[in-house]
Design a protein around this motif. Sequence first.
Motif, PDB file in Angstrom:
ATOM      1  N   VAL A   1       0.835  -1.202   0.000  1.00 32.03           N
ATOM      2  CA  VAL A   1       0.000   0.000   0.000  1.00 32.03           C
ATOM      3  C   VAL A   1       0.870   1.253   0.000  1.00 32.03           C
ATOM      4  CG1 VAL A   1      -1.693   1.337   1.319  1.00 32.03           C
ATOM      5  CG2 VAL A   1      -1.954  -1.147   1.116  1.00 32.03           C
ATOM      6  N   ALA A   2       1.869   1.294   0.889  1.00 29.30           N
ATOM      7  CA  ALA A   2       2.751   2.462   0.970  1.00 29.30           C
ATOM      8  C   ALA A   2       3.575   2.628  -0.301  1.00 29.30           C
ATOM      9  CB  ALA A   2       3.665   2.338   2.187  1.00 29.30           C
ATOM     10  N   MET A   3       4.082   1.520  -0.824  1.00 26.13           N
ATOM     11  CA  MET A   3       4.882   1.568  -2.043  1.00 26.13           C
ATOM     12  C   MET A   3       4.068   2.120  -3.211  1.00 26.13           C
ATOM     13  SD  MET A   3       6.484  -1.648  -4.157  1.00 26.13           S
ATOM     14  CE  MET A   3       4.840  -2.185  -4.665  1.00 26.13           C
ATOM     15  N   THR A   4       2.802   1.725  -3.286  1.00 26.71           N
ATOM     16  CA  THR A   4       1.945   2.171  -4.382  1.00 26.71           C
ATOM     17  C   THR A   4       1.790   3.684  -4.376  1.00 26.71           C
ATOM     18  OG1 THR A   4       0.745   0.068  -4.361  1.00 26.71           O
ATOM     19  CG2 THR A   4      -0.348   1.930  -5.414  1.00 26.71           C
ATOM     20  N   GLU A   5       1.701   4.267  -3.193  1.00 27.35           N
ATOM     21  CA  GLU A   5       1.617   5.727  -3.104  1.00 27.35           C
ATOM     22  C   GLU A   5       2.857   6.376  -3.719  1.00 27.35           C
ATOM     23  OE1 GLU A   5       1.046   6.720   0.964  1.00 27.35           O
ATOM     24  OE2 GLU A   5      -0.982   5.880   1.070  1.00 27.35           O
ATOM     25  N   VAL A   6       4.019   5.798  -3.446  1.00 23.02           N
ATOM     26  CA  VAL A   6       5.263   6.365  -3.979  1.00 23.02           C
ATOM     27  C   VAL A   6       5.351   6.165  -5.488  1.00 23.02           C
ATOM     28  CG1 VAL A   6       7.777   6.309  -3.858  1.00 23.02           C
ATOM     29  CG2 VAL A   6       6.427   6.023  -1.774  1.00 23.02           C
ATOM     30  N   LEU A   7       4.939   4.990  -5.966  1.00 22.42           N
ATOM     31  CA  LEU A   7       4.952   4.754  -7.411  1.00 22.42           C
ATOM     32  C   LEU A   7       4.061   5.764  -8.131  1.00 22.42           C
ATOM     33  CD1 LEU A   7       4.736   0.844  -7.640  1.00 22.42           C
ATOM     34  CD2 LEU A   7       6.768   2.286  -7.688  1.00 22.42           C
ATOM     35  N   ALA A   8       2.930   6.073  -7.517  1.00 26.19           N
ATOM     36  CA  ALA A   8       2.016   7.047  -8.122  1.00 26.19           C
ATOM     37  C   ALA A   8       2.697   8.399  -8.313  1.00 26.19           C
ATOM     38  CB  ALA A   8       0.772   7.200  -7.246  1.00 26.19           C
TER      39      ALA A   8
ATOM     40  N   ASN B   1      -5.396   7.744  -8.355  1.00 27.99           N
ATOM     41  CA  ASN B   1      -3.944   7.578  -8.391  1.00 27.99           C
ATOM     42  C   ASN B   1      -3.408   7.613  -6.967  1.00 27.99           C
ATOM     43  OD1 ASN B   1      -1.453   7.245  -9.700  1.00 27.99           O
ATOM     44  ND2 ASN B   1      -1.055   9.442  -9.738  1.00 27.99           N
ATOM     45  N   GLY B   2      -2.605   6.608  -6.609  1.00 26.64           N
ATOM     46  CA  GLY B   2      -1.963   6.593  -5.305  1.00 26.64           C
ATOM     47  C   GLY B   2      -2.888   6.280  -4.149  1.00 26.64           C
ATOM     48  N   THR B   3      -4.004   5.626  -4.415  1.00 25.55           N
ATOM     49  CA  THR B   3      -4.959   5.323  -3.351  1.00 25.55           C
ATOM     50  C   THR B   3      -5.212   3.825  -3.256  1.00 25.55           C
ATOM     51  OG1 THR B   3      -7.089   6.022  -2.407  1.00 25.55           O
ATOM     52  CG2 THR B   3      -7.059   5.477  -4.755  1.00 25.55           C
TER      53      THR B   3
END
Length: 237
Positions: free
Chosen positions: A146-153, A221-223
């Motif tokens: 979940v946290a990584m996805t925010e950064v990828l966004a 995006n990023g959620t």
Amino acid sequence: MTAPRRVLVTGAGSGIGLAVAQVFMEQGAEVIGWDLVADPTAGFPMTAVDVRDADALKRAAEGLGRLDVLVTCAGIARRASAIDMRAEDWQAVLQTNLSGAFYSCQAAFPALAASGAGLIVNIASFIAHRSGPGRASYAAAKAGVVAMTEVLALDFAAASVRAISVSPGYTRTRMVGAAIEAGRLDEHHLLASIPLGRLAEPREMAQAIVALTGPAFHYANGTDFVIDGGIMAQGVQ
């Protein structure tokens, strides 16, 4: 005539990953699967690749060309008390569920960027938000997703590549079924903890995931999207 969407699904050999691939195919998408073992009967091209191997993933991605959607479903579980969890079990879960998702996103990024509007859907878990005994490795990995996805966004936005995550609740996959049969999960207690009183089916979870890739969610995006039958809503009992 609009070209069909090109979709890559990791962990496409079983469970939610297989169901996601099948639903995309029914909608006319061109699906490619990555899994530890390539099933020739899957109905779509499968490449045998270990998501823990970043170099192998980059080699597998070399011929992708344009890619519209990546769904990272590859995952394992090793349940044990944090008191005596073996280092190899901790590492296996983190390497597969978290590092594997990251390596897959990194490997597929050039193809996603080539589409001009690529989308990553990382499959996390409600366990990222509501954990329990014996789940240290799984909870850490999925919270990391979940946290990584925010950064990828953030990191991928300049290339018009979005990233979201989905946190499913208990779904009747082979992994969950095996845990119930082995006694690691108590089905009666499990169902009692779910306000809807049942497990999700892989296909209905896949339909929700695929729906999130559609036009109605193009600004997402990023959620993280939690689809858990109400487990998180019920709070303390």
